[in-house]
Design an enzyme around this catalytic site. Structure first.
Site, PDB file in Angstrom:
ATOM      1  N   ASP A  13       2.213 107.867 -16.959  1.00 48.32           N
ATOM      2  CA  ASP A  13       1.985 106.755 -17.887  1.00 48.32           C
ATOM      3  C   ASP A  13       1.580 107.223 -19.272  1.00 48.32           C
ATOM      4  O   ASP A  13       0.825 106.550 -19.984  1.00 48.32           O
ATOM      5  CB  ASP A  13       0.915 105.792 -17.324  1.00 48.32           C
ATOM      6  CG  ASP A  13       1.316 105.247 -15.966  1.00 48.32           C
ATOM      7  OD1 ASP A  13       2.515 105.036 -15.759  1.00 48.32           O
ATOM      8  OD2 ASP A  13       0.421 105.037 -15.128  1.00 48.32           O
ATOM      9  N   GLU A  14       2.090 108.355 -19.697  1.00 53.82           N
ATOM     10  CA  GLU A  14       1.748 108.906 -21.010  1.00 53.82           C
ATOM     11  C   GLU A  14       2.544 108.239 -22.120  1.00 53.82           C
ATOM     12  O   GLU A  14       2.242 108.437 -23.308  1.00 53.82           O
ATOM     13  CB  GLU A  14       2.034 110.422 -21.044  1.00 53.82           C
ATOM     14  CG  GLU A  14       1.226 111.262 -20.061  1.00 53.82           C
ATOM     15  CD  GLU A  14       1.924 111.436 -18.719  1.00 53.82           C
ATOM     16  OE1 GLU A  14       2.931 110.719 -18.482  1.00 53.82           O
ATOM     17  OE2 GLU A  14       1.473 112.248 -17.901  1.00 53.82           O
ATOM     18  N   LYS A  16       6.226 108.111 -21.605  1.00 48.35           N
ATOM     19  CA  LYS A  16       7.514 108.813 -21.523  1.00 48.35           C
ATOM     20  C   LYS A  16       8.681 107.890 -21.860  1.00 48.35           C
ATOM     21  O   LYS A  16       9.609 108.274 -22.569  1.00 48.35           O
ATOM     22  CB  LYS A  16       7.716 109.389 -20.103  1.00 48.35           C
ATOM     23  CG  LYS A  16       6.671 110.431 -19.724  1.00 48.35           C
ATOM     24  CD  LYS A  16       6.820 110.890 -18.293  1.00 48.35           C
ATOM     25  CE  LYS A  16       6.508 109.840 -17.279  1.00 48.35           C
ATOM     26  NZ  LYS A  16       5.098 109.411 -17.217  1.00 48.35           N
ATOM     27  N   GLY A  40       7.170 103.690 -13.709  1.00 49.65           N
ATOM     28  CA  GLY A  40       7.301 102.462 -14.488  1.00 49.65           C
ATOM     29  C   GLY A  40       7.291 102.875 -15.944  1.00 49.65           C
ATOM     30  O   GLY A  40       6.265 103.312 -16.456  1.00 49.65           O
ATOM     31  N   HIS A  41       8.435 102.806 -16.603  1.00 48.98           N
ATOM     32  CA  HIS A  41       8.569 103.282 -17.983  1.00 48.98           C
ATOM     33  C   HIS A  41       8.809 102.087 -18.896  1.00 48.98           C
ATOM     34  O   HIS A  41       9.786 101.365 -18.740  1.00 48.98           O
ATOM     35  CB  HIS A  41       9.713 104.298 -18.081  1.00 48.98           C
ATOM     36  CG  HIS A  41       9.462 105.536 -17.261  1.00 48.98           C
ATOM     37  ND1 HIS A  41      10.364 106.554 -17.149  1.00 48.98           N
ATOM     38  CD2 HIS A  41       8.400 105.908 -16.524  1.00 48.98           C
ATOM     39  CE1 HIS A  41       9.870 107.507 -16.374  1.00 48.98           C
ATOM     40  NE2 HIS A  41       8.676 107.132 -15.968  1.00 48.98           N
ATOM     41  N   THR A  42       7.886 101.906 -19.839  1.00 47.50           N
ATOM     42  CA  THR A  42       7.911 100.707 -20.691  1.00 47.50           C
ATOM     43  C   THR A  42       8.480 101.043 -22.066  1.00 47.50           C
ATOM     44  O   THR A  42       8.083 102.029 -22.682  1.00 47.50           O
ATOM     45  CB  THR A  42       6.471 100.181 -20.880  1.00 47.50           C
ATOM     46  OG1 THR A  42       5.836 100.164 -19.607  1.00 47.50           O
ATOM     47  CG2 THR A  42       6.467  98.795 -21.493  1.00 47.50           C
ATOM     48  N   GLN A 226       6.366 110.418 -13.580  1.00 49.23           N
ATOM     49  CA  GLN A 226       5.009 110.834 -13.222  1.00 49.23           C
ATOM     50  C   GLN A 226       4.491 111.853 -14.246  1.00 49.23           C
ATOM     51  O   GLN A 226       4.881 111.771 -15.393  1.00 49.23           O
ATOM     52  CB  GLN A 226       4.962 111.388 -11.785  1.00 49.23           C
ATOM     53  CG  GLN A 226       5.157 110.325 -10.705  1.00 49.23           C
ATOM     54  CD  GLN A 226       6.599 109.966 -10.439  1.00 49.23           C
ATOM     55  OE1 GLN A 226       7.412 110.821 -10.187  1.00 49.23           O
ATOM     56  NE2 GLN A 226       6.919 108.689 -10.489  1.00 49.23           N
ATOM     57  N   LEU A 336      -2.239 107.267 -30.173  1.00 46.70           N
ATOM     58  CA  LEU A 336      -3.304 107.693 -31.081  1.00 46.70           C
ATOM     59  C   LEU A 336      -4.011 106.468 -31.663  1.00 46.70           C
ATOM     60  O   LEU A 336      -5.218 106.504 -31.919  1.00 46.70           O
ATOM     61  CB  LEU A 336      -2.712 108.567 -32.201  1.00 46.70           C
ATOM     62  CG  LEU A 336      -3.718 109.280 -33.086  1.00 46.70           C
ATOM     63  CD1 LEU A 336      -4.517 110.315 -32.293  1.00 46.70           C
ATOM     64  CD2 LEU A 336      -3.039 109.974 -34.277  1.00 46.70           C
ATOM     65  N   GLY A 419       1.935 103.175 -31.816  1.00 49.35           N
ATOM     66  CA  GLY A 419       2.083 101.815 -31.300  1.00 49.35           C
ATOM     67  C   GLY A 419       3.192 101.807 -30.278  1.00 49.35           C
ATOM     68  O   GLY A 419       3.966 102.767 -30.191  1.00 49.35           O
TER      69      GLY A 419
HETATM   70  P1  GDP Z   1       5.409 106.091 -18.883  1.00 49.70           P
HETATM   71  O1  GDP Z   1       5.298 105.832 -17.424  1.00 49.70           O
HETATM   72  O2  GDP Z   1       4.990 107.472 -19.252  1.00 49.70           O
HETATM   73  O3  GDP Z   1       6.760 105.732 -19.444  1.00 49.70           O
HETATM   74  O4  GDP Z   1       4.337 105.123 -19.587  1.00 49.70           O
HETATM   75  P2  GDP Z   1       4.115 103.561 -19.265  1.00 49.70           P
HETATM   76  O5  GDP Z   1       5.235 102.794 -19.861  1.00 49.70           O
HETATM   77  O6  GDP Z   1       3.810 103.363 -17.834  1.00 49.70           O
HETATM   78  O7  GDP Z   1       2.742 103.315 -20.023  1.00 49.70           O
HETATM   79  C1  GDP Z   1       2.624 103.548 -21.382  1.00 49.70           C
HETATM   80  C2  GDP Z   1       2.214 102.217 -22.047  1.00 49.70           C
HETATM   81  O8  GDP Z   1       1.766 102.466 -23.349  1.00 49.70           O
HETATM   82  C3  GDP Z   1       3.350 101.229 -22.189  1.00 49.70           C
HETATM   83  O9  GDP Z   1       2.835  99.932 -22.077  1.00 49.70           O
HETATM   84  C4  GDP Z   1       3.858 101.487 -23.598  1.00 49.70           C
HETATM   85  O10 GDP Z   1       4.489 100.348 -24.181  1.00 49.70           O
HETATM   86  C5  GDP Z   1       2.577 101.802 -24.305  1.00 49.70           C
HETATM   87  N1  GDP Z   1       2.694 102.738 -25.441  1.00 49.70           N
HETATM   88  C6  GDP Z   1       3.498 103.826 -25.576  1.00 49.70           C
HETATM   89  N2  GDP Z   1       3.215 104.489 -26.716  1.00 49.70           N
HETATM   90  C7  GDP Z   1       2.207 103.798 -27.303  1.00 49.70           C
HETATM   91  C8  GDP Z   1       1.427 104.012 -28.496  1.00 49.70           C
HETATM   92  O11 GDP Z   1       1.616 104.964 -29.230  1.00 49.70           O
HETATM   93  N3  GDP Z   1       0.456 103.098 -28.755  1.00 49.70           N
HETATM   94  C9  GDP Z   1       0.194 102.036 -27.951  1.00 49.70           C
HETATM   95  N4  GDP Z   1      -0.775 101.206 -28.275  1.00 49.70           N
HETATM   96  N5  GDP Z   1       0.898 101.814 -26.821  1.00 49.70           N
HETATM   97  C10 GDP Z   1       1.873 102.698 -26.497  1.00 49.70           C
HETATM   98  P1  IMO Z   2       5.256 107.070 -14.324  1.00 52.18           P
HETATM   99  O1  IMO Z   2       6.638 107.681 -14.279  1.00 52.18           O
HETATM  100  C1  IMO Z   2       1.193 107.094 -12.784  1.00 52.18           C
HETATM  101  C2  IMO Z   2       0.690 107.979  -8.533  1.00 52.18           C
HETATM  102  C3  IMO Z   2       0.234 106.845  -7.631  1.00 52.18           C
HETATM  103  C4  IMO Z   2      -0.564 107.625  -6.606  1.00 52.18           C
HETATM  104  C5  IMO Z   2       0.262 108.904  -6.445  1.00 52.18           C
HETATM  105  C6  IMO Z   2       1.200 108.886  -5.248  1.00 52.18           C
HETATM  106  O2  IMO Z   2       5.237 105.638 -14.687  1.00 52.18           O
HETATM  107  O3  IMO Z   2       4.354 107.924 -15.151  1.00 52.18           O
HETATM  108  P2  IMO Z   2       3.524 107.682  -4.785  1.00 52.18           P
HETATM  109  O4  IMO Z   2       3.868 106.217  -4.701  1.00 52.18           O
HETATM  110  O5  IMO Z   2       4.292 108.437  -5.801  1.00 52.18           O
HETATM  111  O6  IMO Z   2       3.561 108.343  -3.440  1.00 52.18           O
HETATM  112  O7  IMO Z   2       1.959 107.692  -5.235  1.00 52.18           O
HETATM  113  O8  IMO Z   2       1.011 109.035  -7.632  1.00 52.18           O
HETATM  114  N1  IMO Z   2       1.911 107.691  -9.320  1.00 52.18           N
HETATM  115  C7  IMO Z   2       1.900 107.434 -10.630  1.00 52.18           C
HETATM  116  N2  IMO Z   2       0.864 107.337 -11.501  1.00 52.18           N
HETATM  117  N3  IMO Z   2       2.461 106.986 -13.218  1.00 52.18           N
HETATM  118  C8  IMO Z   2       3.509 107.112 -12.374  1.00 52.18           C
HETATM  119  O9  IMO Z   2       4.782 107.137 -12.802  1.00 52.18           O
HETATM  120  C9  IMO Z   2       3.251 107.313 -11.003  1.00 52.18           C
HETATM  121  N4  IMO Z   2       4.013 107.463  -9.904  1.00 52.18           N
HETATM  122  C10 IMO Z   2       3.184 107.704  -8.893  1.00 52.18           C
HETATM  123  O10 IMO Z   2      -0.572 105.924  -8.336  1.00 52.18           O
HETATM  124  O11 IMO Z   2      -1.806 107.993  -7.150  1.00 52.18           O
HETATM  125 MG    MG Z   3       4.422 104.468 -16.114  1.00 50.70          MG
END
Ligand code: GDP
Ligand code: IMO
Ligand code: MG
Length: 434
Positions: A13-14, A16, A40-42, A226, A336, A419
């Protein structure tokens, strides 16, 4: 041609999805190589939010090919729902825009059931907090050589024989070990015949296609799911996912040679989050004012399960693990903007465990749980930065913070995200323009 791998540098959830979407502008192919719909990539484009679980985050562009490699595990119902959702938004998915490896494995209904039953059966302190999507059981079957592959969908006789053996075994476990209901093979066969018909035109040989693309000078972007600390070998085992999340797996999970990778970019949140159980040394407990501020300002809820993400300070130990394990050539620093308004910022530079100092995550899970971060403090900045589009326009304290991350890791940012929107980005160096 350039081939760039993007991986999560922390616990997932960085950001990506956002960064891959942004870099797709310069790429011809976007390739997922591991994980499944636990991801889950947003993406936020023109104020509209898209969440992808299995389709690569490049799908919003025309004339790009998205690829699901052999290392990915696919829940076909989820994939088809995602394709249908895109269709409703006017984005049609065809073989030109999406190629699925025939060697990828299928997440079957019994994998989801087993994932959930195993989690339920674990004692509280041993729960992993999985996403419940069947990830662990599916990869277990793959390694156990009893998995169902995407290519099997095209061979109904083979599919039925393999499924019969699998369902016999799984029903034994589900009923005898977990006291659950058995699965009915005929309804699975019927459901999967429908999936096969719809997916057949998209199935092919990913390795061959990427090799041809490379020879034609195309740019290829590999999208990790991940994060590094969730890697099955190198993460905080057993509180990890069931695939290798680090950059080396881009090659294995897509059938692509390592010598052809030109850059590896780590996506690094400006603070740290984790969803699910397991060690998290810089965690700020729920109720902590700053932890809660990061959580609410960063909207830190899981994109897959909606769970509250645990939040904490930036951890240079974790970042340095990512540098080493992935061979990072650059960072994309995200979120940031979420730090704006905090008077003081803390960065963990090492851990203390009893009398020992650690500069990497302790391999032993008991020690990882005991790790106490050693912090240094920096001044924060007051002004909001989401509207900033040039590095020089960032407040000087924000630039100092970025410079400190670089000093501590030896890796420079190629991009800073301020953002969620595609446009809320400062691109400092384009990795495809080498
Ligand atoms: P991923 O799994 O690494 O693709 O990340 P996620 O989508 O699960 O979570 C990242 C969240 O942060 C999402 O809701 C994005 O829309 C949001 N996001 C990404 N970059 C930024 C940023 O620079 N600032 C803010 N405020 N939100 C961001
Ligand atoms: P993205 O791609 C954050 C975590 C789960 C749990 C562990 C094992 O959005 O960054 P699993 O269902 O894979 O067997 O669960 O890994 N986990 C994640 N945490 N972002 C993810 O994906 C994740 N995918 C799995 O919460 O701790
Ligand atoms: Mg995610």
């Amino acid at each position: 041609m350039a081939s760039v791998v993007v991986v999560g540098a922390q616990w997932g959830d960085e950001g990506k999805g956002k960064i891959v979407d942004l870099l797709t502008r310069y790429a011809d192919y976007v390739v997922r190589f591991q994980g499944g719909n636990n991801a889950g990539h947003t993406l936020v484009v023109d104020g509209r939010t898209y969440i992808f679980h299995i389709i690569p985050s490049g799908i919003l562009y025309e004339n790009k090919t998205c690829v699901i490699g052999n290392g990915v595990i696919i829940d076909p119902g989820v994939l088809l729902d995602e394709i249908a959702g895109l269709g409703e938004q006017g984005i049609s998915v065809s073989r030109r825009s999406l190629l699925i490896s025939s060697n990828a494995h299928l997440i079957m209904p019994y994998h989801r059931r087993l994932d959930q039953a195993r989690e339920e059966a674990l004692a509280r302190e041993n729960k992993i907090g999985t996403t419940g999507r069947g990830i662990g059981p599916c990869y277990m079957d793959k390694v156990g050589r009893v998995g169902m592959k995407v290519g099997d969908l095209l061979d109904p006789g083979l599919f039925k024989d393999k499924l019969q053996a699998a369902v016999d075994e799984k029903n034994f476990i589900l009923t005898r070990q977990f006291g659950g209901e058995p699965l009915d093979i005929s309804s699975i066969l019927e459901q999967f015949a429908g999936f096969a018909e719809q997916l057949a035109p998209l199935i092919g040989n990913v390795s061959v296609e990427l090799d041809q693309a490379r020879r034609q000078g195309k740019h290829i972007l590999f999208e990790g799911a991940q994060g590094t600390q969730l890697d099955i070998d190198h993460g905080t085992y057993p509180f990890v996912t069931s695939s290798n999340t680090i950059a080396g797996n881009a090659c294995i999970g897509a059938g692509f040679g390592p010598a052809h990778i030109s850059e590896v970019i780590g996506i690094l949140k400006a603070y740290t989050t984790r969803v699910g159980e397991g060690p998290f040394p810089t965690e700020l407990p729920e109720g902590d004012v700053i932890g809660d501020a990061l959580q609410s300002k960063g909207h830190e809820y899981g994109a897959t399960t909606g769970r509250r993400r645990r939040c904490g300070w930036f951890d240079a130990v974790v970042a340095n693990d990512a540098v080493r394990l992935n061979g990072l050539t650059g960072f994309a620093v995200t979120k940031l903007d979420v730090l704006s308004g905090l008077k003081k910022l803390r960065i963990a530079t090492s851990y203390e465990v009893a009398d020992t100092t650690y500069r990497h995550m302790p391999e032993n899970i008991r020690l990882a749980r005991l790790a106490r971060p050693v912090y240094e403090e920096m001044a924060g900045w007051d002004t909001e930065i989401t509207a900033v589009r040039a590095y020089e326009d960032l407040p000087s304290a924000a630039r100092d913070y970025l410079r400190r991350l670089e000093d501590l890791t030896g890796v420079a940012p190629i991009l800073v995200s301020v953002g969620p929107d595609r446009e809320e980005t400062l691109l400092l160096r384009n990795p495809f323009a080498a």
